[in-house]
Design an enzyme around this catalytic site. Structure first.
Site, PDB file in Angstrom:
ATOM      1  N   GLY B 155       0.821  -1.196   0.000  1.00  0.00           N
ATOM      2  CA  GLY B 155       0.000   0.000   0.000  1.00  0.00           C
ATOM      3  C   GLY B 155       0.860   1.253   0.000  1.00  0.00           C
ATOM      4  O   GLY B 155       2.069   1.193   0.201  1.00  0.00           O
ATOM      5  N   CYS B 156       0.202   2.383  -0.227  1.00  0.00           N
ATOM      6  CA  CYS B 156       0.950   3.642  -0.337  1.00  0.00           C
ATOM      7  C   CYS B 156       1.519   4.061   1.016  1.00  0.00           C
ATOM      8  O   CYS B 156       2.704   4.382   1.128  1.00  0.00           O
ATOM      9  CB  CYS B 156       0.067   4.734  -0.911  1.00  0.00           C
ATOM     10  SG  CYS B 156      -1.530   4.900  -0.098  1.00  0.00           S
ATOM     11  N   TYR B 157       0.687   4.041   2.058  1.00  0.00           N
ATOM     12  CA  TYR B 157       1.202   4.413   3.377  1.00  0.00           C
ATOM     13  C   TYR B 157       2.293   3.459   3.838  1.00  0.00           C
ATOM     14  O   TYR B 157       3.327   3.897   4.351  1.00  0.00           O
ATOM     15  CB  TYR B 157       0.078   4.446   4.411  1.00  0.00           C
ATOM     16  CG  TYR B 157      -0.861   5.623   4.300  1.00  0.00           C
ATOM     17  CD1 TYR B 157      -0.395   6.927   4.447  1.00  0.00           C
ATOM     18  CD2 TYR B 157      -2.220   5.444   4.073  1.00  0.00           C
ATOM     19  CE1 TYR B 157      -1.260   8.017   4.364  1.00  0.00           C
ATOM     20  CE2 TYR B 157      -3.088   6.527   3.989  1.00  0.00           C
ATOM     21  CZ  TYR B 157      -2.612   7.807   4.143  1.00  0.00           C
ATOM     22  OH  TYR B 157      -3.466   8.883   4.072  1.00  0.00           O
TER      23      TYR B 157
END
Lengths: 354, 354, 354, 354
Positions: B155-157
């Site tokens: 994921g991005c985070y």
């Protein structure tokens, strides 16, 4: 109704100064009699700030060079919206002439001249006044503000950090040695400075931390937190610059004074927090305690003197999170200064702010 | 030069899908042979995404309904840019047909189906594949990615949190039980969802936290941190939505494993941190360790696969601060997926990304 | 493959200069051997522009003081990204030393020194060169650009106005005396100037016209339109500043040379317009003629060297509307300069731009 | 002081509705007694709009399902902030019950049901009311508005076009057959519609025209211009969507009725324009005629009911340019509706708006 108080704004050309002018023009108990600005001396308010141009008073009132004696003759209350270091020099003669001074700079926020020197890099220009100034956070210093002659309006970041923390520290609910404040600020927070860092194309589509780990506002934040906690408090504080005109969003990471052990403990602690905030702020006109699922959002407070507050207990980590949202130029600066002005002058605290 | 690998993108109409298409069209070792989208089936890439309209391939390639068998016949590698829950269903038949699957959803990121259920609220659709997937963080799983048949792109985070933390945890330099991650994300992070919360006028001039205290990405973050630390790690994570199109800025608050006692101790610890990061990342093509006074700024990485990293030791609090900046759609999603693709296919890791 | 041409950028610290550097670093047929900047002399590209910091060449290449002789020794082609008036001074010695000069300023765009004086308020510093320079609009001057030694890259606004208009004027389809150009520009168009007008908080949430009715770019626009029309052309041009980093959107209001009388006439005229644009631009690598219902949108071209074009006939008013969208720093400045560079050097025109 | 008028807002959940609520809560001569919304029925104003949450009235007032009879019993004036087509249905019973209706939709703006059908694609739901409605532009219809029972508040674009043009047309100073209006609008102009086109990431960093060449607002614009000119007027109108929350900037391209021949003629014409605008607007409380070098900028009017106006004569082209700036939700919608309300109720026209 009392006659409106004659007021002046010294250094009215920055963002806080402009916002002060806006609020004072709309204030029924204030009469703006002088605005000063070296840069704009001779021009009318209407010429310098087109948004006021339709107001007949703005068409008449001209910026003047700041002159303490003339100001003192014309105004009963003088707002100083000047850079730190400069403000103190103006305050002295104004006070001597019997004016009330409400200073928006950092010059009178600290009680200790040595801390001033540590954080602002210069000797304090008027240390003898430090004991006289009242820190302009009405929710904390309301009584002292009534009748004060020198008010030090808090910085924008401190407001969003102190209001959530002071009740918790006073109640002993959180550990004073484990406070982290992470804050996001709109670009007006940097003032109307023509520096490349604040150009549109440098800020738009940009997210960045700055001034870490020792931002100047830490000095006043820690002073006030220490008073609330009854012991020296040192915190972590990280400001970030984000592309909005206005608004500060603060996220606080806190540790309960006594770690809770289970769901029942968590629930009891949550009740204490809820009670603590309710006791502190249920009656406050400008503190909005959010309920239910609502979380602070700067767009709900921008343009107003309100600060939104919400908190969450994290059962996974045992931490308490508190978040606040405010308009950096209003509750974080000029609106709060007006709130102080109202108290100083014995007016309704919300006058000109609702 | 090897013949370009035939590749397909399933669910190419979202922001990550569009970015994948852009990167693949520019990639000399990939040939985009199929794009699928229920919504746009029948239309060409050029019609749906005007920015690709001048590319003759985009004028020819039409979106199709997703069909595993046809995809498997046409493509060697299939990227899934689908919502979680849906992706797993597509992965199974594709793998059975011998395709390599690079999944950008959350479906294969977790090793434990129970954690999936806890965080995603449904039974995992293909738990038997969880052991087979490689977590697509090349800086950590480079060797396993070479030749992998199922890649779970992070994921991005998580990308912005894991890259700064894993080397420190592996080296035992920080306390695994005192990690706080505060992150700011651009609005494309929410996907191309037509919901009121993501309308321009709701996001512009707005700063707000969301999904606290238990955002879904915590599941993969804590899984990977636990592996690095050799023990279960639970962290604090607070995402905020801020008005930029792209970019994630992460600020990490960390406690040294052994608190330093004085300036000498701080200096020694700082050297350890510097050495640790240098050892981990000096040779990494996409991790940029900032030096001197530089701090991460998303505008320096947006549009690229780089992640910027900087750290500061705070002598006043004893904490270590680490900050990272990345493009949420590139290093946080599609660029990283391409990096994995390069590894899977035995290409230069930077192919199509510099 | 030929050896890359050694190139230099003089005045590389502004937005166009930075974009030129970005494009040249990615260009396989150019080798950036020198960058100059008074302000940054001594620092590396990596230090001044963090986004290039991971490129080993940017870590090595240092800004130098501009020195024509040294530049001429090192570089075959020199790009000048300097303010008008200053550029001409640098061009002369560089040309004398045998360099090819591609100038992004206004200094060589006009054929007539008197017009230069009228619009730029000073005598032209090198009028003897005006006849030698080729106006760097490849779609119009392609042949002259091959082998040119002095190229005057067009301004950002002119590109978005000239490309839509020149084919129509050459074909005699519109009245040359009734042209109105209304344009919206992102803030990088103003350069990296630290002036209050371009601060974030002054531009964000602001829409404003400026420099009306006589913007400097009118001089080159009217020169080129006059050449296309075969008679003197004077147009109306209104630029507006709007809060985006990049992009120019131009809306042109035009009158058919022969007013159409009915639906059949309108239809015939529409066919002529369609044919005219197709003939002019169907084969152009960077002009995108939109079809169907699509209208230009800067977000589809930002980051690229493309210009989007669409037109509509209004049966109610008899007018022809043409709209264009481009990236002001790429097709409006540095990308176009690279396109000229490619032509000058006998490279593929799209090299380094797709 | 008269007792405040009981008022209701039907369809209060969109941007205009919310702005109406804000203005009415602050209005000393209005008492908001009902707000309706199908979507939010049952919830309080404070719950739906957090920015009003600190107002005790917002904590009490609940959205209801719209019911004409109940509304008519409770309110004397009802504001309709509904989509066109829907508004007319509600107006009829309200009027029958004796309410004053101030409609913000397009339903009562046109005098001709056929034009309504042409532009809105459906039969008018209550053509018998068209003759009864007064077009809510106070600067033009002030007298008719006093005591009106049905007010059709103008659209946002029309306000910014009509106010600059009507005095010029009435005075015969410009050609009615050569009017071009180019307008830029903030995204709230599209309403709170959850459509992909209005998502943050689709509007931010985007500039685009839309609805050309025949936007719906042309119908009311041309109706009113025709009345002013005393002949049928058809104009060119091009709206653009630009990334601001609020504000419309309009640039008008006009031809003098009698072309001026020389500097003296231009000067005489300029005096006529200046006199015409002064005569029309010097006494208007919400029209701000800019002087000297000042040009309209939406940031000077956003949040207010003012419209800024400036004009320039272009000696090169012989055209007159007029520019206006307004807040699309205030002077372009809800503020203007309040101005009408004040007139209808015999209050000071500026009540609640300064």
């Amino acid at each position: 109704m009392k006659a409106p108080a004659p007021v002046a704004v010294v250094g009215a050309s920055g963002y806080s100064g402009e916002e002060l002018v806006r609020l004072l023009l709309a204030h029924r108990h204030a009469e703006l009699v002088a605005v000063t600005s070296r840069q704009y001396a001779g021009q009318t308010l209407a010429q310098v700030f087109p948004r006021f141009a339709s107001d007949p008073r703005a068409q008449k009132l001209r910026f003047s060079e700041p002159n303490a004696e003339l100001l003192a003759r014309a105004a009963h209350v003088v707002f100083l919206a000047l850079p730190h270091g400069v403000a103190a020099e103006y305050a002295l003669p104004l006070l001597r002439h019997g004016c009330v001074v409400i200073d928006l700079s950092a010059d009178f926020r600290l009680r200790n001249a040595a801390v001033y020197k540590e954080f602002y890099g210069q000797d304090h220009p008027a240390p003898e006044l430090l004991g006289k100034a009242v820190y302009g956070l009405p929710e904390v210093y309301r009584e002292a503000l009534r009748g004060a002659s020198l008010v030090a309006a808090p910085g924008c970041y401190p407001t969003g950090i102190l209001l959530p923390l002071i009740p918790l520290l006073r109640a002993g609910l959180i550990r004073p040695d484990a406070i982290i404040a992470d804050a996001l600020s709109g670009v007006t927070g940097a003032g109307r400075k023509a520096e490349p860092d604040y150009l549109f194309a440098e800020c738009n589509e940009s997210l960045r931390p700055y001034s870490i780990p020792k931002h100047r506002h830490l000095s006043e934040i820690e002073q006030e937190l220490s008073l609330a906690a009854g012991r020296a408090v040192v915190i972590q504080f990280t400001p970030h610059l984000v592309p909005v005109n206005r608004g500060i969003l603060t996220t606080l990471y806190l540790a309960p004074a006594v770690p809770f052990k289970d769901a029942a403990g968590a629930s009891a602690f949550a009740n204490q927090i809820a009670d603590c905030y309710r006791a502190a702020y249920a009656g406050e006109p400008f503190v909005r305690l959010l309920e239910g699922k609502a979380l602070p959002d700067t767009k709900n407070v921008v343009g107003t003197n309100f600060i939104e507050l919400a908190w969450r207990l994290d059962p996974r980590t045992g931490r308490l999170l508190v978040m606040s949202a405010q308009d950096n130029l209003i509750k974080g600066a000029s609106g709060q200064a007006i709130q102080c002005f109202n108290l100083v002058c014995g007016l309704a605290e919300t006058a000109g702010l609702l």
